[in-house]
Design an enzyme around this catalytic site. Structure first.
Site, PDB file in Angstrom:
ATOM      1  N   ALA A 126       0.835  -1.206   0.000  1.00  0.00           N
ATOM      2  CA  ALA A 126       0.000   0.000   0.000  1.00  0.00           C
ATOM      3  C   ALA A 126       0.867   1.253   0.000  1.00  0.00           C
ATOM      4  O   ALA A 126       0.388   2.360   0.222  1.00  0.00           O
ATOM      5  CB  ALA A 126      -0.932   0.006   1.209  1.00  0.00           C
ATOM      6  N   SER A 129       5.566   0.765   3.095  1.00  0.00           N
ATOM      7  CA  SER A 129       6.852   0.107   3.348  1.00  0.00           C
ATOM      8  C   SER A 129       6.809  -0.974   4.421  1.00  0.00           C
ATOM      9  O   SER A 129       7.515  -0.910   5.428  1.00  0.00           O
ATOM     10  CB  SER A 129       7.956   1.127   3.663  1.00  0.00           C
ATOM     11  OG  SER A 129       9.195   0.551   3.305  1.00  0.00           O
ATOM     12  N   ASP A 175      13.088   4.703   3.357  1.00  0.00           N
ATOM     13  CA  ASP A 175      12.135   3.905   4.131  1.00  0.00           C
ATOM     14  C   ASP A 175      12.758   3.396   5.430  1.00  0.00           C
ATOM     15  O   ASP A 175      12.154   3.475   6.505  1.00  0.00           O
ATOM     16  CB  ASP A 175      11.648   2.714   3.306  1.00  0.00           C
ATOM     17  CG  ASP A 175      10.932   3.151   2.039  1.00  0.00           C
ATOM     18  OD1 ASP A 175      10.725   4.368   1.873  1.00  0.00           O
ATOM     19  OD2 ASP A 175      10.595   2.273   1.230  1.00  0.00           O
TER      20      ASP A 175
HETATM   21  P1  ADP Z   1       5.796  -2.368   0.537  1.00  0.00           P
HETATM   22  O1  ADP Z   1       5.360  -1.170  -0.229  1.00  0.00           O
HETATM   23  O2  ADP Z   1       4.730  -2.832   1.473  1.00  0.00           O
HETATM   24  O3  ADP Z   1       7.121  -2.194   1.193  1.00  0.00           O
HETATM   25  P2  ADP Z   1       7.314  -4.321  -0.918  1.00  0.00           P
HETATM   26  O4  ADP Z   1       7.025  -5.114  -2.153  1.00  0.00           O
HETATM   27  O5  ADP Z   1       8.500  -3.452  -0.885  1.00  0.00           O
HETATM   28  O6  ADP Z   1       5.977  -3.526  -0.557  1.00  0.00           O
HETATM   29  O7  ADP Z   1       7.478  -5.341   0.302  1.00  0.00           O
HETATM   30  C1  ADP Z   1       6.447  -6.261   0.588  1.00  0.00           C
HETATM   31  C2  ADP Z   1       7.052  -7.640   0.808  1.00  0.00           C
HETATM   32  O8  ADP Z   1       7.689  -7.675   2.116  1.00  0.00           O
HETATM   33  C3  ADP Z   1       6.007  -8.713   0.867  1.00  0.00           C
HETATM   34  O9  ADP Z   1       5.645  -9.153  -0.428  1.00  0.00           O
HETATM   35  C4  ADP Z   1       6.737  -9.784   1.667  1.00  0.00           C
HETATM   36  O10 ADP Z   1       7.639 -10.492   0.855  1.00  0.00           O
HETATM   37  C5  ADP Z   1       7.531  -8.960   2.681  1.00  0.00           C
HETATM   38  N1  ADP Z   1       6.753  -8.815   3.928  1.00  0.00           N
HETATM   39  C6  ADP Z   1       6.150  -7.710   4.392  1.00  0.00           C
HETATM   40  N2  ADP Z   1       5.500  -7.938   5.557  1.00  0.00           N
HETATM   41  C7  ADP Z   1       5.711  -9.241   5.845  1.00  0.00           C
HETATM   42  C8  ADP Z   1       5.313 -10.136   6.905  1.00  0.00           C
HETATM   43  N3  ADP Z   1       4.548  -9.722   7.916  1.00  0.00           N
HETATM   44  N4  ADP Z   1       5.739 -11.426   6.865  1.00  0.00           N
HETATM   45  C9  ADP Z   1       6.504 -11.854   5.834  1.00  0.00           C
HETATM   46  N5  ADP Z   1       6.916 -11.081   4.822  1.00  0.00           N
HETATM   47  C10 ADP Z   1       6.530  -9.794   4.802  1.00  0.00           C
HETATM   48 MG    MG Z   2       8.936  -1.702   0.106  1.00  0.00          MG
END
Ligand code: ADP
Ligand code: MG
Length: 385
Positions: A126, A129, A175
């Protein structure tokens, strides 16, 4: 919410691994208040850590095995510390394993093995980060359990290093800096050239204001190509203008830039130059006059991204316009663009009106229902249990 999740992650750890964790560490997601596409131009950004966090329950082992498990996938991924590389790990586990690898790299040797369990209430994808949250939660845990006492800035760089080298995403340091250095009711004013960071008081609660996140649920279509072409335009602009980075230009240079650059490259450059001065003006306004003075700067940032940098989409423009029409004092798209979320600085008394108005307009235009929620500026990564 926070304490509940900390206890929950500790309990899940015990179920998955059959023993208690030594502690629980947590780190927040973040939202960027202002300063978009300025980071790779060595300019300024002003994110803040939010009250949505990722929790890591962790304990040391007696061997060199690393096991990671999460509510995403409870079956632990397991390997030896020395086996972690971009080739051997993938998916969500690359984030925590990458951090363990990067801490080992930074400290010049391997610590003992670890059992790690992760849970989070940071929405994924969303623009808040969740990736920095997971990285920083694991980084502070490993730092403490391996008794390294690394500086917060080093831990932020470790998160970035993990994401660049092991996950394989070419992200900047914003971030992780926000997630590490955040403070209650403060933003992190970061100079992306020197990496110097200052805390800036937001004063939202005192002024009766809240930041609404309006997640349009539009996936970042064309984001990769769009991002690459914007970066290329910025590099071209800096080259033609004879500066190391667009950070080195100011408003007075724009007349010359208009003569030397084609129209599109000029507008890309103008966004970066004016956005940098808007970040500085926002910091100044927060310090001198408080948060009610930043509304116009937020909207000017949105207009610049929409018209000059051309990274907005109809859903983001609609969210911003409706929020402003229904009582927000400032609003802008946030993040890299081509989808994702907008933010709206909104008086408490107008939160429900703005929320309802944006949802109604999205419905009438046939857009997907947006996810709208308030966030506040929260403390950075730390031990919680
Ligand atoms: P964002 O904008 O949310 O940072 P990203 O693609 O950079 O999106 O990172 C999201 C990724 O981080 C998820 O697809 C997953 O691989 C990892 N991630 C985030 N939160 C968790 C969680 N609670 N448990 C495991 N992996 C997570
Ligand atoms: Mg990210």
């Amino acid at each position: 919410m926070t304490d509940q999740l900390a206890a929950q992650v500790s309990n899940r750890f015990a179920v998955v691994y059959g023993h208690e964790p030594e502690g629980v560490w947590s780190a927040p997601g973040r939202v960027n208040l202002i300063g978009e596409h300025t980071d790779y131009n060595e300019g300024f950004v002003l994110p803040f850590a939010i009250n949505r966090r990722t929790y890591a329950a962790v304990s040391k082992r007696t061997d060199d095995r690393i096991r990671v498990s999460s509510t995403f996938a409870e079956l632990p991924v397991e390997l030896s510390l020395s086996e972690i590389s971009a080739e051997t790990v993938s998916g969500w586990s690359a984030y925590p394993l990458g951090v363990v690898w990067a801490v080992a790299e930074k400290s010049g040797g391997f610590g003992v093995g670890l059992d790690i369990f992760i849970d989070s209430d940071v929405p994924v994808g969303a623009g808040l980060s969740s990736s920095a949250a997971i990285e920083c939660a694991v980084a502070v845990a490993v730092d403490e359990l391996w008794a390294l006492a690394l500086a917060e800035r080093d831990l932020a760089r470790i998160g970035q290093r993990a994401e660049n080298a092991i996950v394989g995403a070419p992200t900047g340091i914003m971030d992780q800096s926000a997630s590490m250095l955040g403070e209650l009711d403060h933003a992190v004013f970061l100079d992306c050239r020197t990496l110097e960071a200052q805390s800036v008081e937001l004063g939202f609660a005192e002024a009766g204001l809240e930041i609404l996140i309006i997640d349009t649920r539009v996936e970042h279509r064309h984001a990769d190509g769009g991002y690459a072409s914007r970066r290329a335009a910025c590099e071209e602009g800096a080259r033609v203008m004879g500066v190391a980075a667009l950070r080195d230009l100011n408003a007075n240079d724009l007349t010359l830039a208009a003569e030397r650059l084609d129209d599109q490259t000029f507008r890309r450059v103008r966004h970066v130059v004016t956005e940098n001065s808007r970040v500085l003006a926002t910091v100044d306004a927060l310090r001198k006059s408080g948060p009610t003075a930043i509304g116009e700067l937020l909207y000017a940032s949105h207009e610049s991204m929409r018209d000059d940098f051309e990274i907005s989409v109809d859903e983001l423009d609609t969210a911003v316009e409706m929020a402003l029409r229904h009582g927000a004092i400032g609003a802008r798209m946030t993040g890299g663009g081509f989808g994702g979320a907008a933010i709206a600085l909104t008086p408490l008394a107008k939160i429900s009106e703005v929320t309802l108005a944006v949802k109604a307009e999205f419905a009438s235009l046939g857009y997907a229902e947006p996810n709208i929620f308030a966030v506040s500026a929260a403390p950075g990564a730390r031990r919680v249990l």
